[in-house]
Design an enzyme around this catalytic site. Structure first.
Site, PDB file in Angstrom:
ATOM      1  N   GLU A 285      56.446  55.210  42.229  1.00 30.23           N
ATOM      2  CA  GLU A 285      56.582  56.415  41.397  1.00 30.23           C
ATOM      3  C   GLU A 285      57.536  56.172  40.224  1.00 30.23           C
ATOM      4  OE1 GLU A 285      54.817  59.126  41.567  1.00 30.23           O
ATOM      5  OE2 GLU A 285      53.747  58.409  43.334  1.00 30.23           O
ATOM      6  N   ASP A 365      51.955  49.796  40.987  1.00 34.07           N
ATOM      7  CA  ASP A 365      51.983  48.954  42.195  1.00 34.07           C
ATOM      8  C   ASP A 365      52.668  47.634  41.900  1.00 34.07           C
ATOM      9  OD1 ASP A 365      50.740  50.730  43.863  1.00 34.07           O
ATOM     10  OD2 ASP A 365      48.748  49.812  43.722  1.00 34.07           O
TER      11      ASP A 365
HETATM   12 ZN   LIG Z   1      50.829  56.323  41.334  1.00 34.22          ZN
END
Ligand SMILES: [Zn+2]
Length: 421
Positions: A285, A365
């Site tokens: 995030e 990611d």
């Molecule tokens: Zn995300």
């Protein structure tokens, strides 16, 4: 002219319907075929029991079957309001009510817009009730009581009125008072409201629906703060939210802007994940923030808004558009017609936005993997979330390309493994 307008609209509506209906059918067949062949993606072998896999397929199929009906039902609802004379009926009703209550022309416009909104809300209840209390409940996800459900809807209605009435008033007034370039004024106003909502949502609106408590787990809190420090992410607090009173699905999100960003973790997520996995989710995030994904998305949405308002301003004086749907040319009619018709014309923007979103997900990611210098926690968090949420393990590639805002878990894991750490 009216005939042509209606035909063009119906053509767009039919195209959207055929595309989405066909994709859903393709996906259902694909998932069934994979189950028959017991073809699990490699990454999930040994990560979930045969029962869990069966359950995830059943859940996917049940949602797909519901989608079949909601796709037909939703478009019927739109066609009914456009072609049954209901629009003109609501417009008359709004005019009479406004006159009786001496609300003037803006009052009339606001009543009309709310009547249309109410129509769609009531129509939406059918599918919402079924989805919540039948489908989600059957798979053990629904935790909401009928009482809380009603309270939520009531609060939603109150919020809609409190925010919607002044909002519509200003928009209708700008259309009336600022002349040819009203759409630029409206653009400035809407952008300002959006910014205001980002500021007031976490502190005034969200706490009305959920309880937020500072995260109790001291070790976890310290590690999150250390992570935030490491990546230069400023936060005003880490909160846990009682998401479990509505649903067993889990999530985490950030709200706010600047230095007052809050980190919010659903209690369901805290329960289901190890600390390492939770940190990986938060690192992901934070990646979105660090790489300015949120700003970029905002820029794209802002451009859409500006273009949309400009198109609306052009259509405003195009009288056949109103008469095609049995309405007299008024500003409120233009607003409603535009919102009813535009979705079917611009539906392909959805998959394009998803394409951008998936690109951002890969980047986040990668950010999490590089930050933690280890891809394992992110990978485990993804598997964990997928299994616990009974996500579709084998979506049809076209279906996921069109509908998914995130790459499939298998795609994400394979990208994570390619990051050199
Ligand atoms: Zn995300």
């Amino acid at each position: 002219m009216e005939q042509q307008i209606v035909s063009v609209f119906l053509l767009f509506l039919a195209t959207e319907f055929v595309v989405e209906f066909a994709l859903n059918e393709l996906n259902l067949r694909h998932v069934r075929a994979r189950r028959a062949a017991k073809q699990l993606p490699d990454y999930f072998r040994g990560k979930l029991s045969p029962d869990e896999y069966e359950k995830s397929v059943d859940y996917t199929l049940a949602k797909g079957h519901l989608q079949r009906w909601t796709q037909i039902y939703g478009r019927l609802i739109t066609l009914i309001i456009l072609f049954s004379g209901l629009l003109a009926f609501f417009d008359d009703l709004a005019a009479r009510l406004a006159q009786q209550l001496s609300l003037g022309v803006y009052g009339r416009g606001i009543i009309f817009c709310f009547a249309i909104g109410l129509y769609f809300t009531i129509a939406g209840f059918v599918t919402d009730l079924y989805s919540t209390f039948a489908l989600e409940a059957k798979f053990g996800f629904n935790k909401i009581t009928p009482k809380l459900y009603l309270a939520d809807k009531l609060k939603g209605l109150i919020l809609g009125l409190v925010i919607g009435i002044p909002f519509l008033f200003v928009i209708l007034w700008l259309m009336q008072a600022t002349g040819r370039f009203w759409w630029i004024w409206a653009f400035v106003f809407i952008s300002w409201v959006q910014l205001l909502m980002i500021v007031i949502f976490p502190t005034f609106i969200a706490p009305w629906f959920n309880k937020f408590e500072p995260l109790k787990d001291k070790e976890f809190r310290d590690r999150i703060l250390a992570l935030a420090d490491q990546v230069g992410f400023k936060t005003s607090g880490i909160f846990s939210m009682d998401g479990s009173k509505r649903s067993a699905h889990s999530n985490a999100y950030f709200t706010g802007i600047g230095n007052s960003k809050r980190i919010v973790l659903f209690d369901t997520l805290l329960e289901q994940m190890s600390m390492e996995q939770g940190l990986a989710v938060l690192a992901h995030e934070m990646g979105h923030y660090k790489m300015k994904h949120i700003q970029r998305r905002l820029v794209v949405q802002t451009i859409f808004l500006l273009v949309g308002l400009y198109v609306l301003s052009v259509l405003l004086d195009f009288e056949p558009l109103y008469s095609a749907f049995g309405l007299a040319p008024t500003h409120h009619a233009a607003l409603v017609l535009f919102s009813l018709l535009s979705g079917s014309v611009t539906f392909y923007l959805g998959p394009l936005m998803n394409l951008l979103s998936r690109k951002h997900e890969y980047e986040a990611d990668r950010f999490a993997t590089l930050t933690l210098r280890d891809g394992k926690p992110m990978e485990e968090a993804l598997i964990n979330l997928t299994v616990k949420n009974l996500s579709n393990l084998t979506p049809h590639p076209w279906y996921s390309a069109y509908h998914y805002s995130h790459p499939t878990p298998a795609e994400r894991i394979s990208a994570i493994r390619q990051c050199a750490v």
